[in-house]
Design a protein around this motif. Structure first.
Motif, PDB file in Angstrom:
ATOM      1  N   TYR A  33      29.128  17.571  11.366  1.00 18.03           N
ATOM      2  CA  TYR A  33      28.916  18.104  12.716  1.00 18.03           C
ATOM      3  C   TYR A  33      27.425  18.274  12.972  1.00 18.03           C
ATOM      4  O   TYR A  33      26.640  18.484  12.048  1.00 18.03           O
ATOM      5  CB  TYR A  33      29.564  19.488  12.849  1.00 18.03           C
ATOM      6  N   PHE A  91      21.316  22.135  13.976  1.00 23.69           N
ATOM      7  CA  PHE A  91      21.998  22.435  12.723  1.00 23.69           C
ATOM      8  C   PHE A  91      23.000  21.338  12.398  1.00 23.69           C
ATOM      9  O   PHE A  91      23.829  20.974  13.239  1.00 23.69           O
ATOM     10  CB  PHE A  91      22.757  23.756  12.810  1.00 23.69           C
ATOM     11  N   ASN A 102      39.412  25.111   8.227  1.00 27.17           N
ATOM     12  CA  ASN A 102      38.543  24.901   7.086  1.00 27.17           C
ATOM     13  C   ASN A 102      37.166  25.479   7.316  1.00 27.17           C
ATOM     14  O   ASN A 102      36.670  25.457   8.418  1.00 27.17           O
ATOM     15  CB  ASN A 102      38.428  23.408   6.825  1.00 27.17           C
ATOM     16  N   THR A 103      36.554  25.970   6.265  1.00 25.02           N
ATOM     17  CA  THR A 103      35.230  26.559   6.399  1.00 25.02           C
ATOM     18  C   THR A 103      34.214  25.488   6.726  1.00 25.02           C
ATOM     19  O   THR A 103      34.186  24.427   6.106  1.00 25.02           O
ATOM     20  CB  THR A 103      34.846  27.257   5.094  1.00 25.02           C
ATOM     21  N   ILE A 104      33.400  25.762   7.708  1.00 23.23           N
ATOM     22  CA  ILE A 104      32.323  24.859   8.109  1.00 23.23           C
ATOM     23  C   ILE A 104      31.014  25.473   7.640  1.00 23.23           C
ATOM     24  O   ILE A 104      30.679  26.597   8.021  1.00 23.23           O
ATOM     25  CB  ILE A 104      32.339  24.655   9.640  1.00 23.23           C
ATOM     26  N   TYR A 105      30.294  24.745   6.801  1.00 18.40           N
ATOM     27  CA  TYR A 105      29.033  25.214   6.235  1.00 18.40           C
ATOM     28  C   TYR A 105      27.873  24.586   6.985  1.00 18.40           C
ATOM     29  O   TYR A 105      27.864  23.382   7.232  1.00 18.40           O
ATOM     30  CB  TYR A 105      28.938  24.845   4.753  1.00 18.40           C
ATOM     31  N   PHE A 106      26.887  25.413   7.292  1.00 24.28           N
ATOM     32  CA  PHE A 106      25.733  24.983   8.066  1.00 24.28           C
ATOM     33  C   PHE A 106      24.502  24.821   7.191  1.00 24.28           C
ATOM     34  O   PHE A 106      24.321  25.538   6.203  1.00 24.28           O
ATOM     35  CB  PHE A 106      25.427  26.015   9.157  1.00 24.28           C
ATOM     36  N   GLY A 107      23.644  23.890   7.587  1.00 22.11           N
ATOM     37  CA  GLY A 107      22.339  23.772   6.967  1.00 22.11           C
ATOM     38  C   GLY A 107      21.359  24.763   7.563  1.00 22.11           C
ATOM     39  O   GLY A 107      21.713  25.531   8.466  1.00 22.11           O
TER      40      GLY A 107
END
Lengths: 115, 110
Positions: A33, A91, A102-107
Motif C-alpha cells: 500500500y 508512507f 490483517n495487520t498493516i505495517y507502515f514504514g
C-alpha cells in the motif's frame, strides 16, 4: 522485528519533475500500500497492490501516479509531474494477507517537498 | 463513505493520570478497527486491531475496546514516553483501505 523500509527519507524536487519513492515491504507480505499525510492532516489512502496489479485506488491516485513492483523485493511509487500540492509524507505499508483484518505495517515515510 | 472522528484533538495528562481517547466511526460492514501510535515525523506504529463489538485488547498501559459505533483507547497510569499522536482507522467491507481519523495528540507531563 521485520520492518518496512523506505527511501529516500526526504526529497526536495522542483515542480514538474518526476519522483520515485522506494519501499522494501516485509519479506513474506503479499499486499502493499501507499498512503500519504499532508502536514497537519489525516493519513490518506492512495493505492493497494496485490499479485502485480492495483487492487484498489483512491481519487487522489490519478494518472500522475503509478506503482510498480520491479523485482521480488521493491515496491515503488512514481509521481510523473509533481505539483506543489504533492508535498506530503508518503508512507509505504504491507500486510501478509489481504484484508481479513490483517495487520498493516507502515514504514517510516518519505517526506516529499515540491518547490 | 467510511468516516472516523477522534476526540479530543489534544489531551494533556499528568504522569499517572489515567484517561480515555475516543474514536467514533461509521462504516458499512466493519472488517477491522485499528489503533496506531505516531511519533512526530514517523510512520504509524501498530498497536491493536479489533474486529467485533465487545472485543478488548491490552498492551502494557493501553487497553482498546470496541462497540458498534465507537472505540476507546484507555491509558492507565501514563508515562511521559506515552506522549504521541494516537490514530484510529477503520476498514470496511469489500475494501483494502484504511480510513483514518485526525488523531488525538497526547502529552504526558512528568
Amino acid at each position: 522485528e521485520p520492518e518496512v523500509t523506505q527511501t529516500p527519507s526526504h526529497q526536495v524536487t522542483q515542480m514538474g519533475q518526476e519522483v520515485i519513492l522506494r519501499c522494501v515491504p516485509i519479506s513474506n507480505h503479499l499486499y502493499f500500500y501507499w498512503y500519504r499525510q499532508i502536514l497537519g492532516q489525516k493519513v490518506e489512502f492512495l493505492v493497494s497492490f496485490y499479485n502485480n496489479e492495483i487492487s484498489e485506488k483512491s481519487e487522489i491516485f490519478d494518472d500522475q501516479f503509478s506503482v510498480e513492483r520491479p523485482d521480488g523485493s521493491n515496491f515503488t511509487l512514481k509521481i510523473r509531474s509533481t505539483k506543489l500540492e504533492d508535498s506530503a509524507m508518503y508512507f509505504c505499508a504491507s500486510s501478509q494477507q489481504g484484508f481479513s483484518g490483517n495487520t498493516i505495517y507502515f514504514g517510516e515515510g518519505s517526506w516529499l517537498t515540491v518547490v | 463513505e467510511d468516516q472516523v472522528t477522534q476526540s479530543p484533538e489534544a489531551l494533556r495528562l499528568q504522569e499517572g493520570e489515567s484517561s480515555s481517547l475516543n474514536c467514533s466511526y461509521t462504516v458499512s460492514g466493519l472488517r477491522g478497527l485499528f489503533w496506531y501510535r505516531q511519533d512526530p515525523g514517523k510512520g504509524p506504529e501498530f498497536l491493536f486491531t479489533l474486529y467485533s463489538a465487545g472485543e478488548e485488547k491490552e498492551k502494557e498501559r493501553l487497553k482498546a475496546t470496541l462497540t458498534k459505533k465507537e472505540s476507546f483507547l484507555h491509558i492507565t497510569a501514563p508515562k511521559p514516553e506515552d506522549s504521541a499522536t494516537y490514530l484510529c482507522a477503520v476498514c470496511g467491507a469489500g475494501s483494502y483501505q484504511l480510513t483514518f481519523g485526525k488523531g488525538t495528540k497526547l502529552s504526558v507531563i512528568p
